[in-house]
Design a protein around this motif. Sequence first.
Motif, short mmCIF file in Angstrom:
data_model
loop_
_atom_site.label_atom_id
_atom_site.label_comp_id
_atom_site.label_asym_id
_atom_site.label_seq_id
_atom_site.Cartn_x
_atom_site.Cartn_y
_atom_site.Cartn_z
N ILE A 123 8.64 8.08 15.97
CA ILE A 123 8.89 9.19 16.90
C ILE A 123 8.81 8.62 18.31
CG2 ILE A 123 8.21 11.50 17.62
CD1 ILE A 123 6.75 11.82 14.97
N GLY A 124 9.96 8.24 18.84
CA GLY A 124 9.97 7.62 20.16
C GLY A 124 9.22 6.31 20.13
N SER A 125 8.18 6.20 20.98
CA SER A 125 7.37 4.98 21.02
C SER A 125 6.21 5.03 20.06
CB SER A 125 6.86 4.75 22.45
OG SER A 125 6.00 5.83 22.83
N ILE A 126 6.07 6.12 19.33
CA ILE A 126 4.92 6.32 18.45
C ILE A 126 5.33 5.97 17.02
CG2 ILE A 126 3.25 7.98 17.56
CD1 ILE A 126 3.63 9.56 20.15
N LEU A 127 4.47 5.18 16.38
CA LEU A 127 4.62 4.88 14.96
C LEU A 127 3.54 5.62 14.21
CD1 LEU A 127 5.75 3.36 12.51
CD2 LEU A 127 4.25 1.44 13.09
N ALA A 128 3.95 6.64 13.40
CA ALA A 128 3.00 7.43 12.62
C ALA A 128 2.88 6.83 11.23
CB ALA A 128 3.45 8.88 12.54
N VAL A 129 1.62 6.61 10.82
CA VAL A 129 1.35 6.03 9.51
C VAL A 129 0.63 7.08 8.67
CG1 VAL A 129 0.28 4.14 8.25
CG2 VAL A 129 1.16 3.75 10.57
N ARG A 130 1.24 7.45 7.54
CA ARG A 130 0.67 8.46 6.64
C ARG A 130 0.74 7.96 5.20
NH1 ARG A 130 3.01 11.47 10.74
NH2 ARG A 130 1.68 13.14 11.58
N LYS A 131 0.04 8.69 4.34
CA LYS A 131 0.11 8.37 2.93
C LYS A 131 1.50 8.69 2.39
CE LYS A 131 -4.72 8.76 1.45
NZ LYS A 131 -5.64 9.44 0.51
N ARG A 132 1.94 7.81 1.53
CA ARG A 132 3.26 8.01 0.94
C ARG A 132 3.21 9.15 -0.07
NH1 ARG A 132 5.79 2.70 -1.37
NH2 ARG A 132 5.39 2.14 0.83
N ALA A 133 4.17 10.04 0.04
CA ALA A 133 4.23 11.18 -0.88
C ALA A 133 4.49 10.68 -2.29
CB ALA A 133 5.32 12.15 -0.45
N ALA A 134 3.75 11.27 -3.23
CA ALA A 134 3.93 10.86 -4.63
C ALA A 134 5.31 11.27 -5.13
CB ALA A 134 2.84 11.50 -5.50
N LYS A 135 5.91 10.35 -5.87
CA LYS A 135 7.24 10.64 -6.41
C LYS A 135 7.12 11.63 -7.57
CE LYS A 135 9.28 6.15 -5.28
NZ LYS A 135 9.96 4.95 -5.82
N LYS A 136 8.03 12.57 -7.56
CA LYS A 136 8.06 13.54 -8.65
C LYS A 136 8.70 12.89 -9.87
CE LYS A 136 8.32 17.64 -5.73
NZ LYS A 136 9.11 18.88 -5.43
N GLU A 137 8.01 12.96 -10.98
CA GLU A 137 8.53 12.40 -12.21
C GLU A 137 9.62 13.31 -12.77
OE1 GLU A 137 6.96 10.92 -16.61
OE2 GLU A 137 5.58 11.77 -15.11
N ILE A 138 10.76 12.72 -13.01
CA ILE A 138 11.89 13.48 -13.55
C ILE A 138 11.83 13.42 -15.06
CG2 ILE A 138 14.41 13.64 -13.66
CD1 ILE A 138 14.52 12.30 -10.94
N PHE A 169 0.85 -1.19 0.00
CA PHE A 169 0.00 0.00 0.00
C PHE A 169 0.88 1.24 0.00
CE2 PHE A 169 -2.53 -3.35 1.89
CZ PHE A 169 -3.74 -3.25 1.22
N GLU A 170 0.30 2.32 -0.48
CA GLU A 170 1.04 3.58 -0.58
C GLU A 170 1.05 4.27 0.79
OE1 GLU A 170 2.73 4.72 -3.12
OE2 GLU A 170 2.26 2.93 -4.28
N ILE A 171 1.82 3.68 1.72
CA ILE A 171 1.92 4.26 3.06
C ILE A 171 3.39 4.43 3.40
CG2 ILE A 171 -0.26 3.24 3.84
CD1 ILE A 171 1.37 1.11 5.26
N GLU A 172 3.64 5.29 4.40
CA GLU A 172 5.00 5.47 4.90
C GLU A 172 4.96 5.57 6.42
OE1 GLU A 172 5.37 10.34 4.43
OE2 GLU A 172 6.55 9.01 3.14
N TYR A 173 6.06 5.13 7.05
CA TYR A 173 6.15 5.10 8.50
C TYR A 173 7.12 6.16 8.98
CZ TYR A 173 4.04 0.45 8.00
OH TYR A 173 3.21 -0.58 7.69
N GLN A 174 6.73 6.75 10.18
CA GLN A 174 7.62 7.68 10.87
C GLN A 174 7.71 7.25 12.33
OE1 GLN A 174 6.18 11.64 11.26
NE2 GLN A 174 8.01 12.38 12.32
#
Length: 631
Positions: free
Chosen positions: A106-121, A99-104
């Motif tokens: 922060i200490g004991s907290i796992l933040a789950v957000r949408k993965r930023a779209a890659k910029k097409e070069i 899935f298009e998700i990313e993890y961050q």
Amino acid sequence: MKKFLIILLTLTATASAYSQQYTEETLRAKLDSVSLKYPGYNNAVQLNVAGLPLAELLNSIALENNLNISIDPSFNQAISYNFFDAQVKDVLVFLYDNFEIEYQFIGSILAVRKRAAKKEIVYIPPPHKIDLSYNPSNEFLSVDLKNDTLSRVVEAMTKESGKNIVLAPEVRNKQVSAYFLNRPFDQVFEMIAKANGLESNKDESGIYYLFTTPNSEKGSGNTNVFKPNSLPSDQTGVQLEKNNFGTLDIIANNAEMEDIIRLAAKELDAYYFFYNRPEGKASFEIKNATFPDLLSLLFNGTKYSYKEDNRVFLIGEVKTEGIRATELIRMENRTIENVKAAIPRDLLTDLEVSEFLELNGLIVSGSGRKIEELKAFLSSIDIVVPMIQIDVMIILSKKGSTVKTGIKAGLKEKPTTTSGTLYPEMDVQAGAQTINNILDAINGFGIVNLGNVTENFYVSLQLLESNNVVAIESTPKITTLNGHNANISIGETTYYQETQVDVQNSVVNQGVLSSKTWKSVDANLTVKIKPFVSADENVTLSITVTQDDFGGKIDPTAPPNISKQTFESMVRVKNGEVVLLGGLDKKKNNDSGSGVPLISRVPVLKWFFSSRQKEREKSKLHILIRPTVTY
């Protein structure tokens, strides 16, 4: 102030965390590290979900395993999966990969957000380089144009040659195509214009022009075209019209060449001098012609020529001093030898040509126009002659065996002494004394009395076998130029004696004089190879192989017999490939013997009543050839 710095550092760390991207290996390593402090990541879960939003799935995993997971509320994608005894960290890796998700973290907290779209070069290729080269020594130009913009082509030509070129505004973006190899600059410039439907011109200051004319035919690239008899047939003379850029449109019908030159020079303000007045008439129509163009067209195929000296055109016969040009044309990539013989006869007309070996060139004297034509031809053949290194591996193997058996007995003129070898081969000749000793020993048993043999009696006993294996390998390397022979010869020389007898019969001297001389005979393995390299670097090899072998002699003082084997072939191989030449095999079988009739054919008994000799010999020749082309 301190709070502001803390907030700024936190935001910076957060931004860097969002920008981090994981691979499966790095994410597992991160989760393994976090699970040491928060063991809930190692717990096994059993989930069977169907149509459950992703956010709710993660929330339930966090509650059951005492984990702090923050989920972006925008996750509403429904999933259906069945996880049985799967570790939490395995589930997180699986979701990250699918899935298009990313993890961050922060200490004991796992933040789950949408993965930023890659910029097409977007890759913007660099401008296409114009394929163009210029030789300043002879002002020859080579171009390979394929739908290139005319403005960029002209820019490259100016940078390479230093010649100024002016473009009309309407043709700057025109796409042109042309291919020329080692041709004079003026000729290439003119042909590019003609091939692409343009007009070309060159003024007295050496500036070149490219433009279009409103009345030029569409798609026609050849505007300077001869049109004989354009004037009415009953009208003789010349019509001239001066154009921009110092050119003329000329129509001539059976007009004197001298008149044409005078009128054109007057219109263009050109200065000229006649060494010899041109004789002859001409009929033609040309457009946008300069004064040099006109003279070149008029004098083409005639005995007249011109030479420009300080903006004055000197006109006269080719052989006239002041018109005649003398030049040294040097070859750059090959030797001058045999070049003169390759020049077509028409190119040598009205030219004096001699070789100058020390400077690797030709001294040419004659018409400047003819010299330029000859230079163009010599430039077309002045290319690097390929050098071919030929690796030759010669493998010669010989295998033979000889078996001799039998018993011989007889009488000689005088007694024979016992001699010979018993081991490892048996070859014994026994005399009468030895045989009588053996017979006396047998007679001593008292059974039979065999008596004795005469003193000249002998017995020869042979029982021997010999084998030989000979392998000869030679790997010479030779180098030759394209189209030249390369020879290899390997062999031996033997000598024989020749006796010459002179009979002298005179009053003073009478008798026989004999003299002996030694003469040689050669038996060689000769390989002759002649390579020819094509444009695609395939090599055609003309191969001749000759193998000589010494045979027996009909007399001890006679020269040996010589057997010959010859192989000729023409093959084609790629550069660096190996070709195998074989089939030069020779077999020799000799089975001879003598013995008592009938008994010599009976098994077992034949070994006592016959003498036999068997010879087997086999030789094989292989030749491996590998050509390598270098420049």
